[in-house]
Design an enzyme around this catalytic site. Structure first.
Site, PDB file in Angstrom:
ATOM      1  N   GLU A  95       0.838  -1.199   0.000  1.00 17.69           N
ATOM      2  CA  GLU A  95       0.000   0.000   0.000  1.00 17.69           C
ATOM      3  C   GLU A  95       0.873   1.250   0.000  1.00 17.69           C
ATOM      4  OE1 GLU A  95      -1.721   1.401   3.789  1.00 17.69           O
ATOM      5  OE2 GLU A  95      -1.504  -0.657   4.476  1.00 17.69           O
ATOM      6  N   CYS A 129      -3.454  -3.173   4.321  1.00 17.58           N
ATOM      7  CA  CYS A 129      -2.541  -4.254   4.739  1.00 17.58           C
ATOM      8  C   CYS A 129      -2.885  -5.607   4.128  1.00 17.58           C
ATOM      9  CB  CYS A 129      -2.558  -4.401   6.254  1.00 17.58           C
ATOM     10  SG  CYS A 129      -2.046  -2.925   7.085  1.00 17.58           S
ATOM     11  N   HIS A 262      -2.853 -10.301  11.729  1.00  9.00           N
ATOM     12  CA  HIS A 262      -2.266  -9.031  11.305  1.00  9.00           C
ATOM     13  C   HIS A 262      -2.080  -8.207  12.576  1.00  9.00           C
ATOM     14  CE1 HIS A 262      -1.613  -5.159   9.631  1.00  9.00           C
ATOM     15  NE2 HIS A 262      -2.755  -4.682  10.097  1.00  9.00           N
ATOM     16  N   ASN A 341       4.194  -2.193  13.093  1.00  4.65           N
ATOM     17  CA  ASN A 341       3.277  -2.605  12.032  1.00  4.65           C
ATOM     18  C   ASN A 341       3.989  -2.472  10.689  1.00  4.65           C
ATOM     19  OD1 ASN A 341       1.126  -3.215  10.420  1.00  4.65           O
ATOM     20  ND2 ASN A 341      -0.211  -1.560  11.152  1.00  4.65           N
ATOM     21  N   SER A 375      -7.484  -2.386   6.056  1.00  2.44           N
ATOM     22  CA  SER A 375      -8.552  -1.396   6.212  1.00  2.44           C
ATOM     23  C   SER A 375      -9.247  -1.114   4.885  1.00  2.44           C
ATOM     24  CB  SER A 375      -7.969  -0.101   6.771  1.00  2.44           C
ATOM     25  OG  SER A 375      -7.620  -0.273   8.117  1.00  2.44           O
TER      26      SER A 375
END
Ligand code: HMG
Length: 512
Positions: A95, A129, A262, A341, A375
């Site tokens: 992303e 993600c 995740h 993350n 998301s």
């Protein structure tokens, strides 16, 4: 010469398709979350205990999404010795968009130049993600399809996760994971149970194309994550009931030897495991309740959709599932707590963390649950089964050996003071998309074998070089060995997919 398709049919379609080898790359620089708490002026414990984070990896202006993926792919190809000519599909999930047209995959093709192999399907996939999981599913599907030509697929997922200063900044991170996909895998993707949940939500998105930062509704994103988990678990359970043997029990957490998620921040992962325990509790038949649970009767009337922020439910089931969390999930959080993350590679960094702390005995035959969330939103719950072949030369043994240096690599990172980290974020803000541009970040701090940006020309073309495979830098010296040929992990001959498969179609078609 028989046609490729008929020879494939004679041999039968590929079995046990999944991950054969895996490599992770994370930046050589990190900031300590406790120091960040003081620097940001928040109460002590907010990032470390409240979010469950220890350190956060970050990149200078020397690294971008192309360089991260170049590094991860180079490492995978060197350590697995799969051979660039033997790759038939290359999928990228990310992303971190630096070009609205040119894919990261096309940049990675420069690594294939020497081999002459240009017959490689696959391209980039983007949805927050989730792109890495979409890429993995595409790769597995290709190997299992009529289009497969006998070669390996490779999946690369990478991201630079940075947030504007404020509440979300400590949940950043960066990294890339590359995976070799094919038949006779060490970790086989289970068939018939994969379950997804997709919906239209604005919980986290990146509408400002000139900025690296997302627009985030933190609370909504957590609700979306947890409701996706509930949905995927319910569908997975339904599908599992259709494929399980009649004598085996219905789906519950006990069916998973490890459960990976995740990981935007580690505390949410612990809450997610508790959430699955709460699902199990609600699914337990009334007559079995007293035998399996004590003191939780009050929660029986609760509804999943009313409890995303119900502190009592959260606390009760975090306590109830502590042992399961420690056994099934905690080992997978090593990279998540130490790097942060990584976005698309986050779940696969969890897998690397698990592998690094496993033995052949513990992983062989085990079922690893994998919950992927991106998301926007897209989520999938799937499972991997450890190969039953557990000999010293087995693919599984090699996979585990390949990650033995993980702790050493984490320890070899350079810890940077929070004020320098903040300055680096500022520099990235100011120079993101600048052209022409010559990065100023110090290349000496990079791990050996790291690809980095040398300059962006006035037409926005990006040029990269690779840091030497051995270095005199004291900080990164400890990991030299992990990057040299001596440490490379060869694919096991006996179960090397290529040794028992037809020659790649390239050689047939090029003769026509
Ligand atoms: P915040 O404002 O810091 O939240 O934002 P908070 O005030 O609620 O504090 C966080 C926790 O720290 C709370 O724990 C506090 O109690 C605790 P909880 O009660 O919820 O268990 N706390 C303390 N604990 C110990 N000692 C202290 C202390 N002080 C407070 N002194 C938030 C947090 C995660 C919302 C923010 O960082 C954020 O917006 N992050 C980005 C969004 C995100 O990570 N969302 C997660 C789900 S969405 C997802 O996973 C997708 C994503 O990866 C993107 C993609 O798909 O591409 C993000």
């Amino acid at each position: 010469m028989p046609s490729f398709r008929s020879s494939m049919t004679e041999r039968g379609w590929p079995q046990d398709v999944g991950i054969i080898a895996i490599e992770v790359y994370f930046p050589s620089q990190c900031v300590d979350q406790q120091q960040l708490e003081s620097f940001d002026g928040v109460s002590q414990g907010k990032y470390t205990i409240g979010l469950g984070q220890t350190k956060m990896g970050f990149c200078s202006d020397r690294e971008d999404i192309n360089s991260l993926c170049l590094t991860a792919l180079s490492r995978l190809m060197e350590k697995s010795q799969a051979g660039y000519e033997n790759i038939g599909r290359l999928e990228v999930g990310t992303e971190t968009i630096i070009d609205k047209s040119k894919s990261v995959k096309s940049v990675l093709m420069q690594l294939f130049e020497e081999s002459g192999n240009t017959d490689i399907e696959g391209i980039d996939t983007t949805n927050a993600c989730y792109g890495g999981t979409a890429a993995l599913i595409n790769a597995v599907n290709w190997v299992e399809s009529s289009a497969w030509d006998g070669r390996y697929a490779v999946v690369v997922c990478g991201d630079i996760a940075v947030y504007a200063s404020g509440a979300a900044r400590p949940t950043g991170g960066a990294g890339a994971v590359a995976m070799l996909v094919g038949p006779h895998a060490s970790l086989v993707m289970e068939r018939g149970v994969r379950s997804s949940h997709m919906a239209h939500v604005y919980d986290f998105y990146k509408p400002d194309l000139s900025s690296e930062y997302p627009t985030v509704d933190g609370k909504l994103s957590i609700q979306c994550y947890l409701s996706s988990l509930d949905n995927c678990y319910s569908t997975y359970s339904r599908k599992f009931a259709c494929i399980k043997e009649a004598s085996s029990p219905p789906m519950s957490l006990s069916q998973f030897d490890a459960m990976l998620f995740h990981s935007p921040f580690c505390k949410l992962v612990q809450k997610s495991l508790a959430r699955l325990a709460f699902n199990d509790f609600l699914n337990t038949p009334k007559e079995e309740l007293t035998q399996k649970y004590t003191g939780l009767e009050a929660y029986r009337e609760k509804k999943l959709e009313d409890t995303y922020f119900d502190r009592d439910v959260e606390k009760a089931f975090m306590t109830n599932s502590t042992e399961q969390f420690n056994q099934k999930t905690k080992p997978s959080l090593l990279l998540a707590t130490q790097v942060g993350n990584m976005y698309t590679p986050s779940l696969y960094g969890g897998l690397v963390s698990l592998i690094a702390q496993s033995t052949v005995e513990s992983l062989s035959g085990s079922r690893v649950g994998m919950f992927s969330y991106g998301s926007g939103l897209a989520a999938t719950l799937f499972s991997l089964k450890g190969s039953l072949d557990r000999g010293p030369d087995s693919a599984l043994a090699k996979l585990i050996a390949s990650q033995a240096d993980l702790q050493c690599r984490l320890k070899a990172r350079t810890e940077i003071q929070p004020d320098v980290f903040a300055q680096t974020m500022k520099l990235r803000e100011e120079t993101h998309h600048k052209a022409p541009y010559i990065p100023v970040g110090d290349t000496k701090v990079l791990f050996p074998g790291t690809w980095y940006l040398t300059h962006v020309d006035d037409l926005h073309r990006r040029l990269y070089e690779r840091h030497s495979l051995s270095t005199s830098n004291v900080a990164t010296k400890a990991v030299d060995v992990a990057y040299t040929k001596e440490a490379s992990i060869s694919l096991p001959n006996a179960s090397n997919p290529l040794s028992s498969l037809p020659q790649p179609v390239l050689s047939n078609s090029s003769q026509q």
